[in-house]
Design a protein around this motif. Structure first.
Motif, PDB file in Angstrom:
ATOM      1  N   ALA A 225       1.346  -1.266   0.065  1.00  0.00           N
ATOM      2  CA  ALA A 225       0.096  -0.268  -0.309  1.00  0.00           C
ATOM      3  C   ALA A 225       1.613   1.295  -0.083  1.00  0.00           C
ATOM      4  N   THR A 226       2.250   1.651   1.030  1.00  0.00           N
ATOM      5  CA  THR A 226       2.743   2.588   0.749  1.00  0.00           C
ATOM      6  C   THR A 226       4.018   2.924  -0.490  1.00  0.00           C
ATOM      7  N   VAL A 227       4.331   1.592  -1.198  1.00  0.00           N
ATOM      8  CA  VAL A 227       4.919   1.499  -2.103  1.00  0.00           C
ATOM      9  C   VAL A 227       3.729   1.821  -4.374  1.00  0.00           C
ATOM     10  N   LEU A 228       3.191   1.379  -3.653  1.00  0.00           N
ATOM     11  CA  LEU A 228       1.923   1.593  -4.619  1.00  0.00           C
ATOM     12  C   LEU A 228       0.484   2.138  -5.199  1.00  0.00           C
ATOM     13  N   LEU A 229       0.213   2.922  -3.869  1.00  0.00           N
ATOM     14  CA  LEU A 229      -0.320   4.052  -4.021  1.00  0.00           C
ATOM     15  C   LEU A 229      -0.553   5.783  -4.260  1.00  0.00           C
ATOM     16  N   ASN A 230      -0.904   6.452  -4.822  1.00  0.00           N
ATOM     17  CA  ASN A 230      -0.627   7.474  -4.941  1.00  0.00           C
ATOM     18  C   ASN A 230      -1.350   8.433  -4.200  1.00  0.00           C
ATOM     19  N   THR A 231      -2.226   7.831  -4.887  1.00  0.00           N
ATOM     20  CA  THR A 231      -3.748   9.225  -4.731  1.00  0.00           C
ATOM     21  C   THR A 231      -4.405   8.582  -3.098  1.00  0.00           C
ATOM     22  N   GLN A 232      -5.199   9.863  -3.208  1.00  0.00           N
ATOM     23  CA  GLN A 232      -6.151   9.479  -1.561  1.00  0.00           C
ATOM     24  C   GLN A 232      -6.854   9.120  -2.203  1.00  0.00           C
ATOM     25  N   GLU A 233      -8.050   9.004  -2.838  1.00  0.00           N
ATOM     26  CA  GLU A 233      -9.323   8.084  -3.342  1.00  0.00           C
ATOM     27  C   GLU A 233      -8.802   7.176  -3.018  1.00  0.00           C
ATOM     28  N   THR A 236      -5.664   3.277   1.223  1.00  0.00           N
ATOM     29  CA  THR A 236      -5.995   1.607   2.436  1.00  0.00           C
ATOM     30  C   THR A 236      -6.099   2.465   3.757  1.00  0.00           C
ATOM     31  N   LEU A 237      -6.996   1.847   4.519  1.00  0.00           N
ATOM     32  CA  LEU A 237      -6.950   2.333   5.637  1.00  0.00           C
ATOM     33  C   LEU A 237      -4.865   2.366   6.718  1.00  0.00           C
ATOM     34  N   PRO A 238      -4.240   1.801   6.605  1.00  0.00           N
ATOM     35  CA  PRO A 238      -2.859   2.035   6.599  1.00  0.00           C
ATOM     36  C   PRO A 238      -2.275   3.392   6.625  1.00  0.00           C
TER      37      PRO A 238
ATOM     38  N   LEU B 114      -4.549  -8.046  15.926  1.00  0.00           N
ATOM     39  CA  LEU B 114      -5.423  -7.191  16.232  1.00  0.00           C
ATOM     40  C   LEU B 114      -3.987  -7.652  14.208  1.00  0.00           C
ATOM     41  N   PRO B 115      -3.637  -6.304  13.471  1.00  0.00           N
ATOM     42  CA  PRO B 115      -3.320  -5.601  12.441  1.00  0.00           C
ATOM     43  C   PRO B 115      -2.004  -5.374  12.574  1.00  0.00           C
ATOM     44  N   LEU B 116      -0.884  -5.848  12.268  1.00  0.00           N
ATOM     45  CA  LEU B 116       0.541  -5.179  12.880  1.00  0.00           C
ATOM     46  C   LEU B 116       0.566  -3.686  13.210  1.00  0.00           C
ATOM     47  N   PHE B 117      -0.522  -2.674  11.870  1.00  0.00           N
ATOM     48  CA  PHE B 117      -0.284  -1.585  12.021  1.00  0.00           C
ATOM     49  C   PHE B 117      -1.091  -0.819  12.849  1.00  0.00           C
ATOM     50  N   ILE B 118      -2.413  -1.671  13.346  1.00  0.00           N
ATOM     51  CA  ILE B 118      -3.162  -1.155  14.515  1.00  0.00           C
ATOM     52  C   ILE B 118      -2.699  -0.807  16.122  1.00  0.00           C
ATOM     53  N   VAL B 119      -1.397  -2.503  15.712  1.00  0.00           N
ATOM     54  CA  VAL B 119      -0.677  -1.817  16.882  1.00  0.00           C
ATOM     55  C   VAL B 119       0.425  -0.772  17.337  1.00  0.00           C
ATOM     56  N   CYS B 120       0.802  -0.925  15.815  1.00  0.00           N
ATOM     57  CA  CYS B 120       1.871   0.108  16.212  1.00  0.00           C
ATOM     58  C   CYS B 120       0.953   1.466  16.820  1.00  0.00           C
TER      59      CYS B 120
END
Lengths: 289, 285
Positions: A225-233, A236-238, B114-120
């Motif tokens: 998700a960090t490297v592949l996504l680039n626009t706000q729409e 994903t959650l992280p 819990l997914p790791l990013f939530i733990v963070c």
């Protein structure tokens, strides 16, 4: 006397365990229900409110603009990232279960040349640390026109889910006696039919468990998700949740806590629902962290 | 006869073909692509040119590489060790018979559920200056600290990894403990062996195979852990938590946009992972 001493031990160890697990969880829980004045208090909020939960669905990180002095004009709600995460995870799980269950059945039932190679290949993929794929997957998705696309992200997630699911399902199928299928075949069922009719239903708990673990794997992915996504729409959650931290400072603790709970609740509930099926083998690698 | 067995072999292959192809596309091809990329030189916006081992020489002369390697080891080994100890203690504890054991067993996997990013995110609250961490420090009479400062960042993110990851060891050890026949303990009891003696002579040796698998899996994944340092510190402050995954990410996407160099980074440590993978796969397979 000895019994009493043993009880004392058990109680104190249990308490310690509960504290260790629940202190961070308690903190987030109570913060999510706290009104703005009380977010950093130690105890339970005196005026608990659901406002934070309402806000993340309607206003997003609204107060970020206030706190940082009009940093962002947009205030995204959790709705889009939640939908994106769900979309990617459901699709990835669907595809994974489709191809993995057939492959796992094959690996658990047939004998042929090269099977050992396939097994090792899947096991290799299963234990492989995905961060090494960061650069090549990005370049590849750019070439394929799938950069900054949820479909591309979903494809990348298959690198987690397929090896995991295939390996685990193979174990499940191995545990189901072959004689049942053979009996069905004697009665005129084809090999594939006996798999669909006999083995799959018997393996249902295993299938559900593996599907849920795969779902959680996709849900919790940060790397791709960090490297592949680039626009706000498409965030994903992280990625969405990362915007609550500005220069190492938490912006809007109440809504952050509410967001974390919403994002963590679905995997946690799924996990606990299947708790009694959770065996060591299954958990291995559920999280490549 | 030969063509027929070949045909039957092929038809069996058909079942695994989708998996083999998909993994080939998203794992094996990228892996070879990384190898190819690591041998190129590619200024931003230009086509890559072949430069042989230049990126590797550059890395091997770069102190940052050794620094990040060191950080990776300082991160992964303590984390795995602590997780193993907690996991073993809890497994031993929850293998005893007492009421409410079932409930505790369920609760024990919550951190892992819990997914790791939530733990963070949970630990953002713990490590905030106004957060739980400093509250507890004050409770025992210590002065509050800045948890994610240069000095404390590494132990702090190790704790995050530990909090999330120990139930993996617990589940492994519990399964291992349950597989030990109780007769062994009964006969040891009759022979008058102390509980400690029983533990060292029966429990530990019989847990050893599980122990090796769980530890090598966890070691591999902890060394490759991108999520915790990314979410907690981004590799900082300065380079305090700059592990290899974070260094690779920064070189490729943040600082230089240098894909070849980042690929060479990944390639340089790949042998370590391949060795660990080989060891693990041999035991699992």
């Amino acid at each position: 006397m000895r019994r009493k001493k043993k009880n004392g031990w058990i109680i104190s160890f249990a308490l310690l365990l509960l504290l260790w697990i629940f202190i961070p969880i308690y903190w987030v829980l109570k913060t999510s229900f706290a009104p703005e004045e009380e977010v950093w208090g130690m105890g339970l909020p005196r005026n608990p409110t659901l406002q934070n939960f309402r806000d993340i669905f309607t206003m997003g990180q609204g107060s970020m603009a206030e706190v940082t002095g009009a940093m962002l004009s947009i205030s995204p709600t959790i709705v889009t990232p939640l939908g994106n995460t769900l979309f990617v995870a459901v699709l990835a799980v669907f595809l994974t279960m489709l191809v993995s269950s057939i492959a796992a059945f094959n690996l658990s039932r047939f004998a042929y040349r090269g099977k050992q190679v396939v097994s090792s290949y899947i096991l290799f993929a299963y234990v492989f640390p995905p961060f090494i794929l960061m650069v090549p997957i990005t370049v590849m998705m750019r070439r394929l026109g799938l950069y900054d696309s949820l479909w591309g992200l979903m494809l990348a997630h298959l690198a987690y889910t397929i090896p995991f699911a295939t390996y685990m399902l193979r174990g499940y199928f191995l545990g189901i006696p072959q004689e049942l299928e053979e009996a069905a075949q004697v009665d005129g069922c084809s090999r594939f039919h006996s798999f669909i009719r006999i083995t799959l239903p018997l393996a249902a708990p295993g299938l559900v468990t593996v599907a849920i673990f795969s779902f959680v794997l996709s849900w919790g992915d940060v790397i791709f998700a960090t490297v592949l996504l680039n626009t706000q729409e498409r965030y994903t959650l992280p990625i969405h949740i990362g915007f609550f931290l500005w220069g190492g400072e938490i912006i809007d603790p109440g809504r952050l806590a509410a967001t974390a709970l919403v994002a963590g609740l679905i995997p946690a509930v799924l996990y606990i629902a299947i708790q009694r099926f959770v065996q060591m083998g299954l958990v291995a690698g559920a999280v490549k962290g | 006869m030969v063509p027929r067995s070949l045909a039957s072999n092929l038809s069996k292959w058909a079942y695994v073909l989708p998996v083999v192809i998909i993994l080939g596309v998203i794992l094996i091809v990228p892996l070879f692509f990384t190898l190819w990329m690591s041998l190129q030189y590619m200024p931003i916006g230009k086509a890559p040119t072949f430069v042989g081992g230049q990126n590797f020489f550059r890395i091997l002369r770069d102190p940052i590489f050794y620094h990040s390697l060191q950080k990776t080891i300082l991160y992964a080994f303590p984390a795995v060790g602590i997780k193993a100890v907690i996991g073993l203690l809890v497994a031993l504890f929850l293998n005893q018979k007492f009421p409410a054991r079932g409930v505790l067993r369920g609760i024990a996997i919550i951190p892992y559920a819990l997914p790791l990013f939530i733990v963070c995110v949970f630990f953002w609250f713990v490590y905030d200056y106004r957060g739980v961490g400093n509250f507890l420090l004050k409770l025992v009479g210590l002065t509050p600290i800045h948890w994610l400062s240069y000095q404390y960042a590494m132990p702090a993110i190790i704790l995050v990894n530990v909090w999330h990851g120990w139930p993996f060891f617990y589940l492994g050890f519990l399964a291992g403990l349950q597989a030990i026949p109780t007769e062994l303990y009964e006969s040891a009891e009759i022979d008058g062996a102390s509980p400690w003696k029983q533990f060292t002579a029966i429990t530990l040796p019989l847990l050893a195979p599980v122990f090796l698998i769980v530890c090598s899996l966890s070691l591999m994944w902890t060394m490759g852990d991108f999520v915790t340092p990314k979410m907690m510190t981004g590799g900082g402050p300065a380079d305090a938590t700059l592990t290899i995954p974070i260094a690779t990410y920064k070189i490729a996407f943040l600082l230089g946009l240098n894909y070849p160099l980042a690929s060479a980074y990944a390639m340089t440590i790949l042998p370590i992972f391949i060795a660990l993978i080989y060891f693990t796969v041999k035991r699992l397979g």
